[in-house]
Design an enzyme around this catalytic site. Sequence first.
Site, PDB file in Angstrom:
ATOM      1  N   HIS A 220      -6.263  -1.821  15.241  1.00 55.19           N
ATOM      2  CA  HIS A 220      -6.510  -1.077  13.999  1.00 55.19           C
ATOM      3  C   HIS A 220      -6.330  -1.997  12.779  1.00 55.19           C
ATOM      4  O   HIS A 220      -7.208  -2.062  11.910  1.00 55.19           O
ATOM      5  CB  HIS A 220      -5.542   0.113  13.925  1.00 55.19           C
ATOM      6  CG  HIS A 220      -5.671   0.934  12.693  1.00 55.19           C
ATOM      7  ND1 HIS A 220      -6.439   2.082  12.637  1.00 55.19           N
ATOM      8  CD2 HIS A 220      -5.152   0.783  11.449  1.00 55.19           C
ATOM      9  CE1 HIS A 220      -6.370   2.589  11.420  1.00 55.19           C
ATOM     10  NE2 HIS A 220      -5.590   1.820  10.672  1.00 55.19           N
ATOM     11  N   GLU A 221      -5.223  -2.704  12.733  1.00 55.74           N
ATOM     12  CA  GLU A 221      -4.962  -3.555  11.566  1.00 55.74           C
ATOM     13  C   GLU A 221      -5.982  -4.688  11.500  1.00 55.74           C
ATOM     14  O   GLU A 221      -6.461  -5.042  10.427  1.00 55.74           O
ATOM     15  CB  GLU A 221      -3.538  -4.113  11.584  1.00 55.74           C
ATOM     16  CG  GLU A 221      -2.424  -3.075  11.698  1.00 55.74           C
ATOM     17  CD  GLU A 221      -2.539  -1.917  10.726  1.00 55.74           C
ATOM     18  OE1 GLU A 221      -3.069  -2.114   9.624  1.00 55.74           O
ATOM     19  OE2 GLU A 221      -2.105  -0.801  11.084  1.00 55.74           O
TER      20      GLU A 221
ATOM     21  N   GLY B  34       3.473   2.253  10.856  1.00 53.48           N
ATOM     22  CA  GLY B  34       3.298   1.424  12.047  1.00 53.48           C
ATOM     23  C   GLY B  34       3.064  -0.039  11.703  1.00 53.48           C
ATOM     24  O   GLY B  34       3.660  -0.936  12.290  1.00 53.48           O
TER      25      GLY B  34
ATOM     26  N   HIS C 170      -9.278  -3.552  10.127  1.00 51.99           N
ATOM     27  CA  HIS C 170      -9.263  -3.339   8.672  1.00 51.99           C
ATOM     28  C   HIS C 170      -9.774  -4.567   7.919  1.00 51.99           C
ATOM     29  O   HIS C 170     -10.164  -4.448   6.751  1.00 51.99           O
ATOM     30  CB  HIS C 170      -7.835  -3.069   8.188  1.00 51.99           C
ATOM     31  CG  HIS C 170      -7.475  -1.610   8.114  1.00 51.99           C
ATOM     32  ND1 HIS C 170      -8.306  -0.659   7.590  1.00 51.99           N
ATOM     33  CD2 HIS C 170      -6.339  -0.947   8.479  1.00 51.99           C
ATOM     34  CE1 HIS C 170      -7.707   0.529   7.635  1.00 51.99           C
ATOM     35  NE2 HIS C 170      -6.515   0.381   8.170  1.00 51.99           N
TER      36      HIS C 170
ATOM     37  N   GLU D 263      -9.547   4.423   6.391  1.00 50.31           N
ATOM     38  CA  GLU D 263      -8.701   4.861   7.501  1.00 50.31           C
ATOM     39  C   GLU D 263      -9.485   5.630   8.565  1.00 50.31           C
ATOM     40  O   GLU D 263      -9.323   5.395   9.750  1.00 50.31           O
ATOM     41  CB  GLU D 263      -7.510   5.669   6.984  1.00 50.31           C
ATOM     42  CG  GLU D 263      -6.545   4.877   6.103  1.00 50.31           C
ATOM     43  CD  GLU D 263      -6.014   3.602   6.749  1.00 50.31           C
ATOM     44  OE1 GLU D 263      -6.167   3.419   7.968  1.00 50.31           O
ATOM     45  OE2 GLU D 263      -5.464   2.753   6.015  1.00 50.31           O
TER      46      GLU D 263
ATOM     47  N   MET E 209       0.714  -2.863   8.615  1.00 47.35           N
ATOM     48  CA  MET E 209      -0.052  -2.983   7.370  1.00 47.35           C
ATOM     49  C   MET E 209      -0.994  -4.172   7.440  1.00 47.35           C
ATOM     50  O   MET E 209      -0.608  -5.277   7.819  1.00 47.35           O
ATOM     51  CB  MET E 209       0.939  -3.130   6.203  1.00 47.35           C
ATOM     52  CG  MET E 209       0.291  -3.306   4.858  1.00 47.35           C
ATOM     53  SD  MET E 209      -0.721  -1.857   4.408  1.00 47.35           S
ATOM     54  CE  MET E 209      -1.982  -2.642   3.419  1.00 47.35           C
TER      55      MET E 209
ATOM     56  N   GLU F 249       0.846  -1.197   0.000  1.00 48.90           N
ATOM     57  CA  GLU F 249       0.000   0.000   0.000  1.00 48.90           C
ATOM     58  C   GLU F 249       0.877   1.241   0.000  1.00 48.90           C
ATOM     59  O   GLU F 249       1.824   1.298   0.793  1.00 48.90           O
ATOM     60  CB  GLU F 249      -0.909   0.035   1.222  1.00 48.90           C
ATOM     61  CG  GLU F 249      -1.905   1.179   1.126  1.00 48.90           C
ATOM     62  CD  GLU F 249      -2.883   1.234   2.315  1.00 48.90           C
ATOM     63  OE1 GLU F 249      -2.842   0.352   3.182  1.00 48.90           O
ATOM     64  OE2 GLU F 249      -3.670   2.184   2.330  1.00 48.90           O
TER      65      GLU F 249
ATOM     66  N   ASN G  33      -2.356  -6.328   5.442  1.00 40.21           N
ATOM     67  CA  ASN G  33      -2.430  -7.346   4.386  1.00 40.21           C
ATOM     68  C   ASN G  33      -3.336  -8.501   4.815  1.00 40.21           C
ATOM     69  O   ASN G  33      -3.274  -8.948   5.950  1.00 40.21           O
ATOM     70  CB  ASN G  33      -1.041  -7.917   4.113  1.00 40.21           C
ATOM     71  CG  ASN G  33       0.012  -6.849   4.055  1.00 40.21           C
ATOM     72  OD1 ASN G  33      -0.069  -5.952   3.250  1.00 40.21           O
ATOM     73  ND2 ASN G  33       0.985  -6.921   4.962  1.00 40.21           N
TER      74      ASN G  33
HETATM   75  N1  B3K Z   1      -2.908   0.968   5.692  1.00 40.41           N
HETATM   76  C1  B3K Z   1      -1.556   1.135   6.201  1.00 40.41           C
HETATM   77  C2  B3K Z   1      -0.908   2.314   5.564  1.00 40.41           C
HETATM   78  C3  B3K Z   1       0.258   1.979   4.725  1.00 40.41           C
HETATM   79  C4  B3K Z   1       0.650   3.159   3.876  1.00 40.41           C
HETATM   80  C5  B3K Z   1       2.020   3.136   3.425  1.00 40.41           C
HETATM   81  N2  B3K Z   1       2.359   4.244   2.566  1.00 40.41           N
HETATM   82  C6  B3K Z   1      -1.520   1.259   7.675  1.00 40.41           C
HETATM   83  C7  B3K Z   1      -2.818   1.486   8.318  1.00 40.41           C
HETATM   84  O1  B3K Z   1      -3.369   2.550   8.275  1.00 40.41           O
HETATM   85  O2  B3K Z   1      -3.351   0.569   8.865  1.00 40.41           O
HETATM   86 ZN    ZN Z   2      -5.287   1.926   8.730  1.00 36.88          ZN
END
Ligand code: B3K
Ligand code: ZN
Length: 890
Positions: free
Chosen positions: A304-305, A268, A308, A327, A270, A128, A272
């Site tokens: 948070h992750e 912080g 998502h 976000e 990601m 990302e 995935n």
């Molecule tokens: N979605 C990632 C953001 C990564 C962006 C890198 N340029 C982290 C987060 O907000 O959970």
């Molecule tokens: Zn996020």
Amino acid sequence: MKDAQPKAIFLKDYQTPNFWITETKLTFDLHETYADVISELVMERNVSDYPNGNDPLVLDGQCLELKSVALDGVVLAEDAYSTTAEDLTIPNLPNAFVLTVVTRIKPQENTALEGLYKSSKMFCTQCEAEGFRRITYYLDRPDVMSIFETTVMADKARYPVLLSNGNLVAEKSLADGRHLTTWHDPHKKPCYLFALVAGDLSCIEDSFTTMSGEEVALKIFVEPQNIDKCDYAMDSLKRSMKWDEEVYGREYDLNIFNIVAVDDFNMGAMENKSLNIFNSSCVLANPETATDTAYQRIEAVVAHEYFHNWSGNRVTCRDWFQLSLKEGFTVFRDAEFSADMGSRTVKRIEDATLLRTVQFAEDAGPMAHPIRPESFIEISNFYTVTIYEKGAEIVRMIHNLLGTEKFRAGSDLYFQRHDGQAVTTDEFVKAMEDASGIDLTLFRNWYRQAGTPEVHVFDAYDEDAQTYTLTLKQSCPATPESSDKEPFHIPIAIGLLDASGRELPLQLSEGGEFNENDKVIGLREREEAFVFENVPQRPTPSLLRGFSAPVKLHFPYSRDQLLFLMGHDTDGFNRWDAGQTLATNIILELAENVKSQIPLTLDERLVTVFSDLLTASVEQGAEALDKAMVANMLTLPSVAYLMEQQSPAFVHALYSAREFVKTELARQLEGLFAQVYQANKLDGDYQPHPDHMARRALKSLCLDYLMDSGNPAHIERAESQFINSNNMTDQSAALRALVNSGDTEVATSALDRFYQQWKHDPLVVNQWLSIQAASDKLCGLEQVKTLMQHDVFDWKNPNKVRAVVSVFAGQNFRHFHGEQGAGYQWLADIVIKVDGLNPQIASRLVGPLTKWKRLAPENGQWMKFALEKIQKHNKLSKDVYEVVSKTLVN
Ligand code: B3K
Ligand code: ZN
């Protein structure tokens, strides 16, 4: 600039893709100096949007060595396609086909930490927003969603663990000591959620049973030496999974969930799909090495992750202009989770402080943008406090306007309606409207207009009629995208207090929107009056309770009224806020005296109120008093916050005035600070429990004041805490106190001891670096330069660069802003150097310089020179170019 000047892209130009990728099969062959990637894409034309389309296929790709392209198994001649530094174009394609592309990449040379790269000895990815195009040619945009199957091949001894998204479907040994694994992800996803990890990793394992009885295997992978530091992250993950089921009805959707910690990471963490990759600072903790702040951050980032998985992965963004869709919503979700795990009021104070200090500054500066921007040059520059934190405030306002039940109905509808889709913020708002029946037409202005609205409130009391009238006027300063703003829909939570501090009932006789249950005024017009009846005496209004909207609210409170609110307001947030406003008024007034060289004296009322707070916190029965709340109330507004309250800002006058207030409080209340320090000592093992954290925070704050009292006896107190503490929160607080003691010998010796004790632990070394960089007593520009020569400093590691450079520029006001712009020139040179390695990090380092127009010319001019120095450099990345050029123009 390298080539032509980078161009902006616009939301209004959005078009659906002309091809879809239904299946993506990737094979990675990882080696010590390169990696080969075979990508097999099952593709079809988007005939529903472009019925007669026969446009060529244009795949994104950067830093790739193209080996071959094949169509339905037949290798294409080189003149059947063309490449540039940014894409691969193939004309004359049928409506459905399989495209096989082989590329070679150099993960070992990838210092941008985007795409596939090496962090210490392992391979990992960060895709990302647009990192996937550095792995292979692809339609690198979030509205192209595909089913992924990934095979990873590598040396078995060096990389025994090979991971990707989804379920493990094959595993086998190969010749020459190599092996492979194959992973299949049954959920279609955009490529920004792709992940791969290969390394020699250890893991802790646990499991979670979902609400429908599915068993999920949970694993956290780390380098072997860190295996004793994963428990808190695992605990946080399980709590997050449970919370999302209870509060949002969201269940996890695979039988496997992995987290991997890496040392080199731009952000912080990601999200995935099923393979979250984390900056090790957001995973690793044990009592001896991690502070309470680190524990809290781990809990929040893990949550948070995880959240998502629904708000971001199952329902994703149509394009990157919609970034706040995932976000803002997810930050709102994690903030509520943290509030439920600890103190709601304290969490609100922390979030409002961040917003008012950093986001309001961004909204008033050259990079201001709406939470749904209209254009950008480099999307990485838009992972901002505006998209994240202001975005979360907008969702919070929807939550508050709808109420908990209707908001839940709205989120259920949103997830159900858009599961598996890539959508826009409009679709989020529409689901909220449809489920609640509440019209959010005017509210949508929050998505398209930047800038912090200002609300001026005037009151009038009519004794004969027993009415109390609040007149509210809203306006919004011009921002780069527009100078003519439509009004915002602003929910303002209020209360009226009588002379003894009791809440008066609120009965609206005239005026617009008023929610009687929640006591919230809905300001919709540029100016509106709200008349309350049966008000027996002139009340003191408590306004914007709980920080109910991200606005600047102005009411001409007297200092005595603020003291009254501090003592009586039933809203905890506003009790704290009244104290902050009082302290801010006092410091701003003193800063004027500093400028005019008038001797300073402290308003006795501040001393009294601090004294009362300290006394109350040690009185019998004070256990019930929220210590974290006391610590917050005893914390003076930061210089960064004060800079936002003065226009233009005189940094040194503000810094000196604040230091004066702090030192005076420390001198006059030394005995009480010592008493409260003693009373908050804890025996026994460290626990990351909110009450314990609150006591440690209060104790550290008292120690900090004691060091300013001028009494050297307190150095011994700090020494003793430094030596005897059984946890990093206390030890690092003691180190900070000693470093700021004003005694260089004491400071140096403590730093040496700390370094000898912890030099093997990179995260603790980061604290060692940042405590020094932040210290205006110890660390001037020459010292920070020396610090960067130390063996532990690493230009390629974002955590190290942040620990020294961002901390010095963002927290050491006295020295960064001193010496005729020498600090700014130093930062300019660093930005140029880091830009050659890692543009995303370089671009963030420019942040402090974007304030140049807000500062008094004595600083602002020097900042401008530094920006011009960067701009003159002839090889800037898009990232740095965008921030510097906008900052000099806007
Ligand atoms: N979605 C990632 C953001 C990564 C962006 C890198 N340029 C982290 C987060 O907000 O959970
Ligand atoms: Zn996020």
